[in-house]
Design an enzyme around this catalytic site. Sequence first.
Site, short mmCIF file in Angstrom:
data_model
loop_
_atom_site.label_atom_id
_atom_site.label_comp_id
_atom_site.label_asym_id
_atom_site.label_seq_id
_atom_site.Cartn_x
_atom_site.Cartn_y
_atom_site.Cartn_z
N THR A 47 0.81 -1.22 0.00
CA THR A 47 0.00 0.00 0.00
C THR A 47 0.84 1.27 0.00
O THR A 47 0.34 2.35 -0.30
CB THR A 47 -0.92 0.04 1.23
OG1 THR A 47 -0.12 0.08 2.42
CG2 THR A 47 -1.84 -1.17 1.27
N CYS A 51 1.94 2.83 9.54
CA CYS A 51 0.91 2.95 10.56
C CYS A 51 1.49 2.79 11.96
O CYS A 51 2.65 2.40 12.13
CB CYS A 51 -0.16 1.86 10.38
SG CYS A 51 -0.94 1.79 8.76
N CYS A 55 -3.00 0.17 14.65
CA CYS A 55 -3.92 0.57 13.58
C CYS A 55 -5.03 -0.46 13.41
O CYS A 55 -4.77 -1.67 13.34
CB CYS A 55 -3.16 0.73 12.26
SG CYS A 55 -4.21 1.32 10.91
N ARG A 80 3.94 6.68 3.11
CA ARG A 80 3.06 7.78 3.52
C ARG A 80 2.37 7.44 4.83
O ARG A 80 2.12 6.27 5.12
CB ARG A 80 1.98 8.06 2.46
CG ARG A 80 2.51 8.38 1.08
CD ARG A 80 1.37 8.84 0.16
NE ARG A 80 0.20 7.96 0.22
CZ ARG A 80 0.05 6.87 -0.51
NH1 ARG A 80 1.02 6.50 -1.34
NH2 ARG A 80 -1.05 6.14 -0.43
N CYS A 82 -0.55 6.88 7.43
CA CYS A 82 -1.92 6.38 7.37
C CYS A 82 -2.89 7.48 7.83
O CYS A 82 -2.66 8.13 8.85
CB CYS A 82 -2.07 5.16 8.28
SG CYS A 82 -3.75 4.51 8.42
N CYS A 85 -5.06 5.93 11.34
CA CYS A 85 -4.49 5.81 12.70
C CYS A 85 -3.58 6.97 13.08
O CYS A 85 -3.14 7.06 14.22
CB CYS A 85 -3.76 4.48 12.85
SG CYS A 85 -2.19 4.38 11.93
N ASP A 460 14.29 12.96 52.32
CA ASP A 460 13.08 13.77 52.31
C ASP A 460 12.10 13.26 53.36
O ASP A 460 11.81 12.05 53.43
CB ASP A 460 12.44 13.71 50.91
CG ASP A 460 11.21 14.58 50.81
OD1 ASP A 460 11.36 15.77 50.51
OD2 ASP A 460 10.09 14.06 51.04
#
Length: 501
Positions: A47, A51, A55, A80, A82, A85, A460
Amino acid sequence: MSENREQSRWARGTIDGVELDFERCYRAVDSRDSRFDGWFFTAVTSTGIYCRPSCPAVTPKAENVRFYPSAAAAQRAGFRACRRCRPDAAPGSPEWDVRADVVGRAMRLIGDGVVDRDGVPGLASRLGYTERHLHRMLTAELGAGPLALARAQRAQTARILIETTELGLAEIAFAAGFGSVRQFNDTIREIFGSAPSELRKPSRKRHAEPGAINLRLAYRPPLHAESLLEFLALRAIPGVEEADGGTYRRALRLPHGAATVVLTPMPEYVAASLRLSDVRDLAPAVARCRRLLDLDADPVAVDAALSEDDALAAVVAKEPGVRVPRSVDGWEMAVRAIVGQQISVPAARKVLHHLVDHEVIPPESASTERQVHDQQLRAFPSAAEVAGMADGAFRMPGARRGTIRALATAVASGELGLDPGVDRDDAVAKLMAVPGIGAWTASYVAMRAIGDPDAFLPTDLGVRRGAKALGLPDQPKALDAHAAQWAPWRSYALIRLWRAA
């Protein structure tokens, strides 16, 4: 070792030049485990999209999958983001939040926008390495150099501005740190597969008022928001910050001007409403808010480690996801620590309020540097401003006033840095060299300002009371020895001891 403890150590083996175990990554993707969001990114060759591990899309075939340690590495390989998601908006990797080495420091500085402001030479100079060596180290561990990592952040900043403001696209290009509109257009198309104008949805309601930006800050669940807000509310300096119910507000001093932020924890994210004097400050504002609330932490791994001590197991089970409240300004936190020496929290608030309220702001700078929009909050005075204050601003013993002035001089001159990108050991050593700063103060600053996850305060009083309440040793030496088993998460154990007190 349990799987939760192992989660932060499982990256082994080599894929595309980085250390990632394919089988474990694939199992995380197959189970859509959101705990791994930000740890790595999944790219699918069929694709061309990358992602988050969580996703909700159908799990891709193993032969079509590639794993990358950063969004920048996936983008560099031609994938690229997604649209479903939003991997570019995933929580940051907890590894860079924890690590004190050069790569961890570099990632924190890039997140704060140093490359956009000072370029790679400025980043390399801050870290004390050559540009070439820094590029080699980052590429070896993240699959991308400092320019590519900063470019990925610019794209995310631009997307937020496109989707949430009415700013013109040319204005957004330069506000996000791009050198030209053409570079902006090419980058957005390459990373998101759309032109900038296509990301701006006409149907989405946006704020027309300049500087008002609403966004969601992702985190890894669980998040015990009540402990964060209670801690911040108890120590809130009037005029600088305030908390009521489930919301925290404060003023910020950012590289290009003043800002205010309203933070409201929600079940799956923290809602942030930012009002910026200069939109170029969006990335550093987001980074500082994430740091303040410790949103890049891995609470599952931390809680699993602390639960191995029977004395802490019950409180961890009762309140999972307790974070370490950090800071938006290391200098401010150091002053808080000094003022808080040997006095109560309410008393320290009064002293700090007087310090902030006493400062005189020159009229010509009030609108840009300190005065804040609608809430009339203002940022904590800078080191240079405090160094020039009259004695009347300091309601404290003379020795403590001298300590703050000495610290202010060192910070204002650049001799001492207190941001999360500094070398932690070096910063602590320089703090300890300031007269009036001892182990307690230096460790407190290391935990809240510099981001050390393994600081501890065995002397402390509150820590000792909490230890006693949980059946732990309450004498400093014995408690310190017992706490060794909580490494490297002693800062988180310390917060739980304070709560137990």
